[in-house]
Design a protein around this motif. Structure first.
Motif, short mmCIF file in Angstrom:
data_model
loop_
_atom_site.label_atom_id
_atom_site.label_comp_id
_atom_site.label_asym_id
_atom_site.label_seq_id
_atom_site.Cartn_x
_atom_site.Cartn_y
_atom_site.Cartn_z
N PHE A 1 0.73 -1.34 -0.07
CA PHE A 1 0.11 -0.02 -0.10
C PHE A 1 0.82 1.27 -0.08
CE2 PHE A 1 -1.84 3.72 2.33
CZ PHE A 1 -2.73 3.67 1.52
N ALA A 2 1.72 1.56 0.92
CA ALA A 2 2.39 2.51 1.08
C ALA A 2 3.38 2.76 -0.05
CB ALA A 2 3.35 2.40 2.40
N GLU A 3 4.03 1.91 -0.80
CA GLU A 3 4.84 2.13 -1.75
C GLU A 3 3.87 2.60 -3.07
OE1 GLU A 3 7.73 -0.39 -4.85
OE2 GLU A 3 6.95 -1.39 -3.11
N SER A 4 2.72 1.95 -3.26
CA SER A 4 2.13 2.42 -4.44
C SER A 4 1.46 3.70 -4.11
CB SER A 4 0.75 1.28 -4.43
OG SER A 4 1.27 0.05 -4.81
N ALA A 5 0.99 3.97 -3.01
CA ALA A 5 0.12 5.02 -2.44
C ALA A 5 1.15 6.38 -2.71
CB ALA A 5 -0.48 5.05 -1.21
N HIS A 6 2.34 6.25 -2.29
CA HIS A 6 3.41 7.35 -2.26
C HIS A 6 3.54 7.76 -3.48
CE1 HIS A 6 6.70 9.62 -1.16
NE2 HIS A 6 7.37 9.10 -1.98
N GLU A 7 3.69 7.07 -4.67
CA GLU A 7 3.86 7.53 -5.97
C GLU A 7 2.77 8.08 -6.68
OE1 GLU A 7 3.27 3.86 -8.83
OE2 GLU A 7 5.41 4.41 -8.33
N VAL A 8 1.52 7.92 -6.09
CA VAL A 8 0.41 8.52 -6.53
C VAL A 8 -0.21 9.85 -5.72
CG1 VAL A 8 -1.98 8.05 -6.89
CG2 VAL A 8 -0.48 6.20 -7.41
N PHE A 9 -0.01 9.69 -4.44
CA PHE A 9 -0.63 10.53 -3.56
C PHE A 9 0.41 11.60 -3.15
CE2 PHE A 9 -3.65 7.46 -1.50
CZ PHE A 9 -4.29 7.14 -2.53
N ASP A 10 1.45 11.43 -2.75
CA ASP A 10 2.27 12.43 -1.98
C ASP A 10 3.02 13.32 -2.90
OD1 ASP A 10 1.68 11.39 0.24
OD2 ASP A 10 3.62 10.38 0.73
N ALA A 11 2.80 14.80 -2.67
CA ALA A 11 3.64 15.53 -3.51
C ALA A 11 4.96 15.62 -3.88
CB ALA A 11 3.16 16.84 -3.07
N PRO A 12 5.89 15.65 -5.13
CA PRO A 12 6.90 15.43 -5.15
C PRO A 12 7.95 16.43 -4.28
CG PRO A 12 5.76 15.50 -7.28
CD PRO A 12 4.90 15.90 -6.18
N MET A 13 9.32 16.02 -4.05
CA MET A 13 10.29 16.74 -3.29
C MET A 13 11.05 17.43 -4.27
SD MET A 13 9.47 16.87 -0.43
CE MET A 13 8.32 16.15 0.80
N ALA A 14 11.09 17.34 -5.60
CA ALA A 14 11.96 18.09 -6.26
C ALA A 14 11.96 19.37 -6.20
CB ALA A 14 11.85 17.50 -7.73
N PRO A 15 13.05 20.08 -6.44
CA PRO A 15 12.91 21.59 -6.51
C PRO A 15 11.78 22.04 -7.29
CG PRO A 15 15.26 20.88 -6.50
CD PRO A 15 14.33 19.81 -6.81
N TYR A 16 10.95 23.14 -6.68
CA TYR A 16 10.02 23.89 -7.41
C TYR A 16 10.65 25.10 -8.38
CZ TYR A 16 6.81 21.00 -4.82
OH TYR A 16 5.90 19.98 -4.26
N ASP A 17 10.18 25.37 -9.47
CA ASP A 17 10.93 26.30 -10.34
C ASP A 17 10.10 27.70 -10.13
OD1 ASP A 17 8.48 25.66 -11.84
OD2 ASP A 17 9.72 25.43 -13.67
N ARG A 18 9.06 27.49 -9.62
CA ARG A 18 8.32 29.02 -9.19
C ARG A 18 8.08 29.26 -7.72
NH1 ARG A 18 10.19 29.05 -13.67
NH2 ARG A 18 9.14 29.53 -15.78
N PRO A 19 7.69 30.57 -7.35
CA PRO A 19 7.37 30.70 -5.86
C PRO A 19 6.23 29.66 -5.44
CG PRO A 19 7.88 32.80 -7.14
CD PRO A 19 7.61 31.58 -8.17
N VAL A 20 6.37 29.21 -4.17
CA VAL A 20 5.25 28.53 -3.26
C VAL A 20 4.79 29.42 -2.14
CG1 VAL A 20 5.14 26.47 -2.39
CG2 VAL A 20 6.65 26.47 -4.37
N PHE A 21 3.46 29.33 -2.10
CA PHE A 21 3.03 29.95 -0.86
C PHE A 21 2.13 28.86 -0.35
CE2 PHE A 21 -0.70 31.28 1.46
CZ PHE A 21 -0.28 32.36 2.24
N ILE A 22 2.32 28.36 1.17
CA ILE A 22 1.45 27.65 1.81
C ILE A 22 0.71 28.15 3.02
CG2 ILE A 22 1.55 25.22 3.14
CD1 ILE A 22 4.04 24.37 1.35
N GLY A 23 -0.62 27.93 2.97
CA GLY A 23 -1.14 28.46 4.16
C GLY A 23 -1.91 27.11 5.03
N GLN A 24 -1.60 27.23 6.38
CA GLN A 24 -1.91 26.33 7.18
C GLN A 24 -2.61 26.79 8.52
OE1 GLN A 24 -1.68 22.61 6.80
NE2 GLN A 24 -2.63 22.54 8.81
#
Length: 382
Positions: A303-326
């Motif tokens: 489950f975890a292996e299959s779900a990780h590649e489908v669900f979890d956002a990638p960690m590769a560097p983002y090429d544009r600005p990122v805003f996160i509100g929590q």
């Protein structure tokens, strides 16, 4: 002008002419291999009156071609809203809105049913329109179009969010090439996926940045803790999300052995999840804990292996600005989970702007972040 550019020009001209005439239309240009071009509009029609936004000159519903997470052609539906008044010289900058959880069935599609929290979402989207942004809002693949919606399938959501920008520009010449990905909850995670794919997937567009509130970005670590021994916490929403996620993973990866994890009750509930929208599903699972769905822990097997590649956002560097509100009191996407995700982003070279809202729960975060989100957008688009 090359062949692809001429094809897009003819498509845009025909779509715009028919839209002005108020007609529903079908336009299906294709690649050289006869596959539909991503962003090709299939149908368009006026949006239902009760789903129009006050800040919009007009709202249209459309279906269009896109791709699932494996690259297979698929259709999505969605809505397009244009601000009132004259567009600026380079067109209205575009917000591609990725919505939160509404369900998996066709009846749940926001472009026909409206969002789960209509007042909240309408207030938020109207704020964007009132600040001079066009809003395009994908329903995602399988919500109002053939197939079951692959809930939390980040790459599929990203394709749909990018291709609706392409589609909208073929029917409304007032839209700029400049655009942002903006999402909440499920859509917050989808917006982050969109951010990692936008520049390469649609180089003809001018992607500027991402705004993600209460993002479902790293959910596998939470889901993997579920198992038959987990007590009923009296939180039906958790049972709903689990059933949706398991059915979504099966849709995204058909070879994954879903049934091996489910009790007979779990199988019935996951079947129900295909059609029941969020509120109805929450009523269906009232009094049923996550553990009652499962025969074994989701930390076991693949489950975890299959779900990780489908669900979890990638960690590769983002090429544009990122805003996160929590929200600090969010129980659905807890603050520590988001902080851990941001720490991983920083370790991988991405440094997002973070705003934490002390009194905000999961649903309240998107409204609390409105001013900060728009100020962020102004800085990267104007």
């Amino acid at each position: 002008m090359n062949q692809l550019a001429r094809l897009r020009y003819r498509r845009r001209f025909l779509a715009a002419a028919l839209a002005v005439a108020g007609l529903t239309f079908v336009v299906t240009p294709a690649h050289a291999d006869d596959q539909p071009l991503p962003g090709t509009v299939v149908t368009t029609s006026p949006l239902a009156e009760d789903l129009q936004l006050n800040g919009s000159e007009r709202g249209l519903r459309l279906t269009y071609w896109t791709q699932d997470s494996t690259g297979r052609e698929a259709q999505s539906s969605g809505a397009v809203f244009t601000p009132r008044g004259a567009a600026p010289p380079h067109g209205w900058p575009v917000v591609s809105w990725l919505h939160g959880t509404v369900g998996l069935g066709d009846e749940c599609a926001p472009s026909t049913a409206g969002p789960t929290d209509r007042d909240r979402d309408f207030t938020y989207l109207n704020a964007w329109l009132n600040h001079g942004y066009a809003v395009v809002a994908t329903d995602y693949i399988g919500l109002g179009t053939p197939g079951v919606h692959a809930f939390l399938d980040g790459a599929a959501e990203a394709h749909a969010a990018i291709d609706i920008v392409r589609a909208a520009r073929t029917i409304d010449s007032s839209l700029s090439t400049s655009w942002l990905a903006v999402g909440q909850s499920q859509g917050g995670g989808g917006a982050l996926w969109t951010a990692t794919m936008a520049t390469e997937y649609a180089p003809e567009l001018d992607y500027r940045g991402v705004i993600a509130t209460a993002p479902a970005a790293q959910v596998v670590s939470l889901l993997a803790a579920a198992g038959p021994s987990v007590p009923n916490l009296g939180m039906p929403n958790l049972t709903v999300y689990t059933a949706y996620a398991m059915r979504g993973l099966k849709q995204a990866r058909p070879d994954w052995d879903l049934d091996s994890y489910l009790t007979p009750l779990g199988r019935r509930l996951v079947d129900d999840a295909e059609t029941l929208c969020f509120r109805a599903m929450a009523e269906r699972v009232e009094g049923i804990g996550v553990g009652e769905l499962l025969t074994r822990s989701l930390s076991e097997g693949d489950f975890a292996e299959s779900a990780h590649e489908v669900f979890d956002a990638p960690m590769a560097p983002y090429d544009r600005p990122v805003f996160i509100g929590q929200g600090a009191i969010d129980k659905t996407v807890p603050l520590p989970l988001t902080l851990a995700f941001i720490a991983q982003l920083r370790a991988n070279g991405t440094f997002p702007a973070l705003r934490v809202y002390p009194g905000s729960d999961h649903g309240g975060t998107v409204v609390a972040a409105t001013i900060d989100a728009i100020q962020f957008a102004e800085a990267v688009t104007r």
